[in-house]
Scaffold this active site. Structure first.
Site, PDB file in Angstrom:
ATOM      1  N   SER A  86       1.321  -0.924  -0.318  1.00  0.00           N
ATOM      2  CA  SER A  86      -0.778  -0.158   0.058  1.00  0.00           C
ATOM      3  C   SER A  86       0.993   1.246  -0.467  1.00  0.00           C
ATOM      4  O   SER A  86       1.795   1.482   0.464  1.00  0.00           O
ATOM      5  CB  SER A  86      -1.193   0.340   1.310  1.00  0.00           C
ATOM      6  OG  SER A  86      -1.206   1.473   1.659  1.00  0.00           O
ATOM      7  N   GLU A 131       0.038   3.899   1.664  1.00  0.00           N
ATOM      8  CA  GLU A 131       0.039   4.131   3.582  1.00  0.00           C
ATOM      9  C   GLU A 131       1.796   3.954   3.798  1.00  0.00           C
ATOM     10  O   GLU A 131       2.056   4.426   4.281  1.00  0.00           O
ATOM     11  CB  GLU A 131      -0.569   3.296   3.717  1.00  0.00           C
ATOM     12  CG  GLU A 131      -2.104   3.996   3.957  1.00  0.00           C
ATOM     13  CD  GLU A 131      -2.713   5.413   4.504  1.00  0.00           C
ATOM     14  OE1 GLU A 131      -2.679   5.595   5.020  1.00  0.00           O
ATOM     15  OE2 GLU A 131      -2.859   6.096   3.924  1.00  0.00           O
ATOM     16  N   TYR A 173      -2.074   0.010  10.732  1.00  0.00           N
ATOM     17  CA  TYR A 173      -2.321  -0.343   8.848  1.00  0.00           C
ATOM     18  C   TYR A 173      -0.772  -0.493   8.617  1.00  0.00           C
ATOM     19  O   TYR A 173      -0.353  -1.457   7.783  1.00  0.00           O
ATOM     20  CB  TYR A 173      -3.090   0.076   8.559  1.00  0.00           C
ATOM     21  CG  TYR A 173      -3.425  -0.574   7.502  1.00  0.00           C
ATOM     22  CD1 TYR A 173      -4.270  -1.333   7.278  1.00  0.00           C
ATOM     23  CD2 TYR A 173      -3.160   0.676   6.457  1.00  0.00           C
ATOM     24  CE1 TYR A 173      -4.264  -1.651   5.542  1.00  0.00           C
ATOM     25  CE2 TYR A 173      -3.270   0.216   4.989  1.00  0.00           C
ATOM     26  CZ  TYR A 173      -3.877  -1.176   4.771  1.00  0.00           C
ATOM     27  OH  TYR A 173      -3.544  -1.432   3.327  1.00  0.00           O
TER      28      TYR A 173
END
Ligand code: NDP
Ligand code: GDR
Length: 326
Positions: free
Chosen positions: A127, A129, A151
C-alpha cells in the site's frame, strides 16, 4: 486450466480481480472466512454476477493450517493475497488484530507456499500508506517508507517479508504498492464511498448533512477495475518484482466532495460538516504515485478518469437507495 486463489475475495479488489481472472479463462478459487452473516457475505460477487462461477473455500489468514489445507486442495498456480484489516482508522483501535491479519497473515501464506511446495506465484497487496510521511514529493519503488498508522506498519512488514522470501527462497513473489483505488464496490467506511453515498442520500432527501474529518488530505485515486489488471500482469512476468500502481494525479478530499456533489447538482458547502472525532491520530497528508516502472515494464496505464469514476459511484449509490425505497 490455470488456477488462481484469491484471499480477500469478498472485498472490493477481490471481487474485481475474480471477474478479471474469470474473463482471462482461469479457474478462480477464493478464501472465505466463517461468518454468522453468511447471507450477506459475497454481496460484491453477487453484484458482479459471478458468485456461482467461483469456488469458495473455507479458511482464515490467521489460521495457517487452513491455508495449508486450501493450497493442498486447490493447487493454485497463482495466489493473490488481498485479505487484510484494511481500514486505516480501525487500525488504531485494533492494532494487534491488524498486525495479525495484515502483517503476519502474509507470512503465514508465504510459509504455506513453502511447506506445500507447489511453487505458486504470489502477489502481495502492499500500500501507498507505507510512504506515510512522504520522503519525496512523488513516490516510486525507490522512495523510502515512513508508515504513520498500525495498518501501514503491518503492511510494511508484509511487504518486506514478500521481498525477503523472494530473495531467500527464490519464490516468485511480487508486491504491488497500490495507491488508493475506489469503485461502486468500495466499503462505505472509506471516504470516497462515504461521500458518494452521502450525495445520493442528500439528493433523495434522506439526509441533509455529511460529516467528514480532514478535508485537506490529498490522495492519488484510481479505479479498482484498472488496478486489478496490474496485479494479474505482475504475476505474468518471468521475474518477480515490486511495482507502484498510481494515476500520477492527486486530489484533496474537499475537491472530491466538490466533484461528487456538483455531479448531482448540489453544492458541497451546503452539506459537508467537519467533525473532530473523524480526524486521525496521525494523518497521511498527501500521496502522489509515480507508476513509470509499471508503464514501461507491464505496459499498464489507468483507463478511468477521476470524474468518470465519481459519476459511476454516485449513480450506483443513487440506484441502491432508490431500489431500497421501492
Ligand atoms: P477490503 O477491506 O474491501 O477487503 C478485505 C478483504 O479481506 C475482505 O474480503 C475480508 O473478508 C478479508 N479478510 C479480512 N480479514 C481476513 C482474515 N482474517 N482471513 C481471511 N480474509 C480476511 O479491501 P480492498 O479490497 O479495498 O483491498 C484489498 C487489499 O489491498 C487489502 O489488503 C488492502 O489493505 C490493500 N490495499 C487496498 C487499497 C485500496 O485503495 N483499496 C490500496 C492499497 C492496498 P470479509 O468480507 O470476511 O471481511
Ligand atoms: P486511506 O483511505 O486511509 O487512504 O486508506 P480513506 O478513504 O479511509 O481515507 C482517505 C483520507 O480521507 C480522510 N478523511 C476521511 N476518511 C474516512 N474514512 N472517513 C471520513 O469521514 C474522512 N474524512 C476525511 C482521511 O483522514 C484520509 O486522509 C485506503 C485503504 O483502502 C487502505 O487499505 C489502502 O492501503 C490505502 O487506501 C492506500
Amino acid at each position: 486450466m490455470p488456477t488462481c486463489l484469491i484471499t480477500g475475495i469478498t472485498g472490493q479488489d477481490g471481487a474485481y480481480l475474480a471477474q478479471h481472472m474469470l474473463q482471462k479463462g482461469y479457474r478462480v478459487a477464493g478464501l472465505i472466512r466463517r461468518s454468522a452473516s453468511s447471507d450477506v457475505i459475497g454481496e460484491r460477487l453477487r453484484w458482479l454476477g459471478i458468485i456461482n462461477d467461483i469456488e469458495l473455500v473455507d479458511g482464515d489468514l490467521i489460521d495457517i493450517s487452513s491455508l495449508i489445507r486450501v493450497l493442498q486442495k486447490i493447487q493454485p498456480g497463482e495466489i493473490y493475497n488481498l485479505a487484510a484489516q484494511s481500514f486505516v482508522a480501525t487500525s488504531w483501535h485494533q492494532p494487534l488484530l491488524t498486525s495479525e491479519v495484515t502483517g503476519l497473515g502474509a507470512t503465514k501464506m508465504l510459509e504455506a507456499i513453502r511447506i506445500t511446495g507447489g511453487g505458486a506465484r504470489f502477489y502481495q497487496a502492499s500500500s501507498s500508506e507505507m510512504y506515510g510521511l512522504i520522503q519525496e514529493p512523488e513516490q516510486s519503488e525507490k522512495t523510502p517508507f515512513y508508515p504513520r498508522s498500525p495498518y501501514a506498519v503491518a503492511k510494511l512488514y508484509a511487504h518486506w517479508m514478500t521481498v525477503n522470501y523472494r530473495e531467500s527462497f527464490g519464490l516468485h513473489a511480487s508486491s504491488g504498492i497500490l495507491f488508493n483505488h475506489e469503485s461502486p464496490l468500495r466499503g462505505i467506511e472509506f471516504v470516497t464511498r462515504k461521500i458518494t453515498d452521502g450525495v445520493a442520500r442528500i439528493k433523495l432527501g434522506l439526509a441533509k448533512e455529511l460529516p467528514l474529518g480532514n478535508l485537506d488530505a490529498q490522495r492519488d485515486w484510481g479505479h479498482a477495475r484498472d488496478y486489478v489488471r496490474a496485479m494479474a500482469l505482475m504475476l505474468q512476468q518471468d521475474k518477480p518484482e515490486d511495482y507502484v500502481i498510481a494515476t500520477g494525479k492527486t486530489t484533496s478530499i474537499r475537491e472530491f466532495c466538490r466533484i461528487a456533489f456538483s455531479y448531482a447538482g448540489l453544492n458541497y458547502q451546503d452539506h459537508v460538516v467537519t467533525r473532530s472525532d473523524l480526524m486521525r491520530p496521525a494523518e497521511v497528508d498527501v500521496l502522489l504515485g509515480d507508476a513509470g516502472k509499471a508503464r514501461t515494464k507491464l505496459g499498464w496505464v489507468p483507463e478511468t478518469s477521476l470524474e468518470a469514476m465519481v459519476a459511476e459511484m454516485v449513480d450506483a449509490d443513487l440506484a441502491r437507495h432508490r431500489a431500497r425505497a421501492a
